[in-house]
Design a protein around this motif. Structure first.
Motif, mmCIF file in Angstrom:
data_model
loop_
_atom_site.group_PDB
_atom_site.id
_atom_site.type_symbol
_atom_site.label_atom_id
_atom_site.label_comp_id
_atom_site.label_asym_id
_atom_site.label_seq_id
_atom_site.Cartn_x
_atom_site.Cartn_y
_atom_site.Cartn_z
ATOM 1 N N GLY A 283 13.134 -4.333 -32.568
ATOM 2 C CA GLY A 283 12.081 -5.166 -33.160
ATOM 3 C C GLY A 283 12.278 -6.624 -32.780
ATOM 4 N N TRP A 307 13.383 -5.064 -26.425
ATOM 5 C CA TRP A 307 11.974 -4.712 -26.663
ATOM 6 C C TRP A 307 11.765 -3.218 -26.938
ATOM 7 C CZ3 TRP A 307 11.319 -9.506 -27.082
ATOM 8 C CH2 TRP A 307 11.698 -10.410 -26.107
ATOM 9 N N VAL A 309 10.817 0.022 -28.830
ATOM 10 C CA VAL A 309 9.924 0.367 -29.943
ATOM 11 C C VAL A 309 10.370 1.671 -30.591
ATOM 12 C CG1 VAL A 309 7.540 0.921 -30.589
ATOM 13 C CG2 VAL A 309 8.000 -0.867 -28.893
ATOM 14 N N THR A 310 10.750 2.660 -29.770
ATOM 15 C CA THR A 310 11.236 3.936 -30.296
ATOM 16 C C THR A 310 12.592 4.252 -29.662
ATOM 17 O OG1 THR A 310 10.139 5.239 -28.561
ATOM 18 C CG2 THR A 310 8.888 4.813 -30.583
ATOM 19 N N THR A 324 9.848 1.351 -24.603
ATOM 20 C CA THR A 324 8.960 0.234 -24.925
ATOM 21 C C THR A 324 7.542 0.728 -24.717
ATOM 22 O OG1 THR A 324 10.621 -1.323 -24.126
ATOM 23 C CG2 THR A 324 8.379 -2.150 -24.398
ATOM 24 N N ARG A 328 2.172 -1.536 -29.347
ATOM 25 C CA ARG A 328 3.103 -2.505 -29.944
ATOM 26 C C ARG A 328 3.453 -3.604 -28.942
ATOM 27 N NH1 ARG A 328 7.409 -1.953 -33.715
ATOM 28 N NH2 ARG A 328 8.350 -3.999 -34.006
ATOM 29 N N LEU A 329 3.764 -3.203 -27.712
ATOM 30 C CA LEU A 329 4.025 -4.170 -26.642
ATOM 31 C C LEU A 329 3.202 -3.781 -25.421
ATOM 32 C CD1 LEU A 329 7.887 -4.595 -26.963
ATOM 33 C CD2 LEU A 329 6.166 -6.310 -27.497
ATOM 34 N N ASN A 333 6.485 -1.952 -20.313
ATOM 35 C CA ASN A 333 6.544 -0.590 -20.854
ATOM 36 C C ASN A 333 7.449 0.286 -19.984
ATOM 37 O OD1 ASN A 333 3.249 0.013 -22.353
ATOM 38 N ND2 ASN A 333 4.781 -1.536 -22.743
#
Length: 460
Positions: A283, A307, A309-310, A324, A328-329, A333
């Motif tokens: 986060g 970065w 996210v999961t 990533t 969210r971003l 990625n």
């Protein structure tokens, strides 16, 4: 399950990678598979209040087995029908009650109810699905509470365990494997001490046998960032406290077993085999990760995954993946996969990555990592006996190691060889360029000698 559009869902067999069933239904907003893949549940945008917009489908036949109406969908209310890990129990939270179904025949509708006035969320125990925990928020001066009930139709309507608390607006409930203990993270929107902008959190632990019912004693003040049970259900790990946060592993009696240090952490992930554990900060934190061996009680390595996210362990417990993802971003990625000790294994970037998951599988199908290492180490490579027609294998000739020569001696010998055409020494090998130049000079000498000979013959 793949949601292809607002009206199309496909089911794939992960072994053959072939589509086994497709479902067509308008205005699909969400969908979920049951744990064993027997049922597909869809939530559709309702065109009228009376429309039954939640449908339960059988994936094998594609038929609808149950439908009901639900106004809206939240994290606490989706999936609407919850299944235990073995799909032996199916339940649903309704207004002031918990409803249970006959899994063998959903056409019977609700076959059993437990009345819980004011219930706001419920969590069915996974393995086995023998109990359900219900949360009732505080109201009109009455404290909030978490209550545990038995799911069996002939069981008492009174809660087996109960814990009340003030200043609680929401909870996260975590059952262990074995369904003997429940961890409750109680969240208050406002921190009366004004130490945290995000409110106040407390960690409670309830057991079915009544041996523990109260707060988990944490060594540092501050929020509870994350909590997770081990796969065995005998230990749990917590990340807590103001930054730098602290991470601790506790046993079922809430006694600390191992301190995982302090750092910019807000995430904890226990691998499915129970041996390795990761603490990380995602986060708005810099993405630092520390990998630990719980059996050996030592840190294996550290790395970084900014970065993210999961993040999740693979089912065999050997690899850890971070991702990533959008929305969210929108930039950078991609996925990163690490070994259980933190060493990088694989990276891949995408223009847009929305979701990534390991293929689900039971950890029991895989052996322990040390067993795999032993089996690989026990392999013996035997040479194939020479038979008729087989080519003889010539062993490589080993060169005798040359005696050491200082650099200036090597340069002097090479220069002499270049000037006089001799070999510097047996231990100094001529470079490719020097050999090429030598051959060129020899050819030039031969050419000049030939030209001189022909000129002499002409003069005669």
């Amino acid at each position: 399950m793949v949601i292809k559009s607002e009206s199309a869902i496909s089911i794939y067999d992960c072994k053959t990678l072939k589509e086994t069933r497709s479902f067509e239904s308008p205005n699909i907003l969400a969908a979920a598979l049951s744990p064993c893949g027997t049922y597909l549940q869809t939530f559709q945008k309702a065109s009228s209040p009376q429309e039954k917009n939640v449908t339960l489908w059988k994936t094998e036949t594609g038929e609808s087995v149950y439908a009901l109406s639900q106004k809206n969908m939240t994290k606490a209310t989706w999936p609407t029908i919850r299944f235990s890990a073995d799909e032996a129990v199916a339940s649903r939270m309704a207004t002031n009650e918990l409803q249970f179904f006959d899994v063998a025949d959903f056409s019977k509708g609700v076959v059993h109810k437990i009345r819980v006035p004011g219930v706001a969320s419920a969590e069915l125990s996974n393995n086995p699905g023998s109990h359900v925990a219900a949360f009732v928020p505080e109201s009109k001066g009455m404290p909030g509470s978490v209550q545990i009930y038995a799911c069996a139709p002939d069981s008492s309507s009174e809660p087996i365990a109960r814990r009340s608390f003030f200043r609680c607006s929401s909870v996260q409930q975590h059952w262990n494997n074995g369904s003997t203990g429940l961890l409750v993270v109680a969240q208050a929107d406002v921190d009366k001490t004004n130490q945290s902008y995000y409110g106040e959190t407390k960690l409670y632990y309830l057991t079915l046998d009544g041996t523990h019912d109260g707060l988990v004693s944490l060594r540092k003040e501050g929020p509870v960032h994350d909590v997770q049970w081990s796969y065995s259900g005998k230990e749990f790990a917590v990340v807590y406290g103001f930054m730098p946060a602290m991470a601790t592993i506790f046993d079922k009696k809430c006694k600390p077993l191992l301190q995982l240090g302090e750092g910019p952490y807000n995430t904890i992930r226990w691998n499915p085999k129970g041996r390795f554990i990761l603490v990380a900060g995602y986060g708005n934190l810099p993405g630092e990760m520390a990998f630990w061996d719980y059996v050996e009680k030592k840190q294996l390595g550290t790395t970084k995954a900014e970065w993210s996210v999961t993040s999740e362990w693979s089912p065999d417990g050997r690899y850890f993946m971070t991702a990533t993802t959008a929305p969210r971003l929108q930039v950078d990625n991609g996925i990163k996969i690490f070994h259980y000790n933190g060493k990088s294994l694989f990276k891949k970037k995408f223009d847009k990555l929305y979701q990534v998951d390991w293929k689900a599988d039971s950890p029991d199908k895989f052996g322990d990592i040390e067993e795999l290492i032993k089996s690989v180490g026990s392999l013996k490579v035997e040479s194939k006996p020479q038979g008729q027609g087989s080519k003889p294998v010539n062993p490589p000739v080993q060169k005798k190691p040359a005696a050491y020569q200082p650099p200036h001696a090597k340069a002097k010998a090479a220069k002499e060889a270049e000037l006089f055409g001799g070999s510097p020494s047996a231990s100094v090998e001529m470079s490719k360029n020097a050999l090429k130049n030598k051959k060129k000079r020899e050819k030039q000498k031969e050419k000049k000698a030939a030209e001189a000979g022909s000129a002499a013959n002409g003069a005669d």
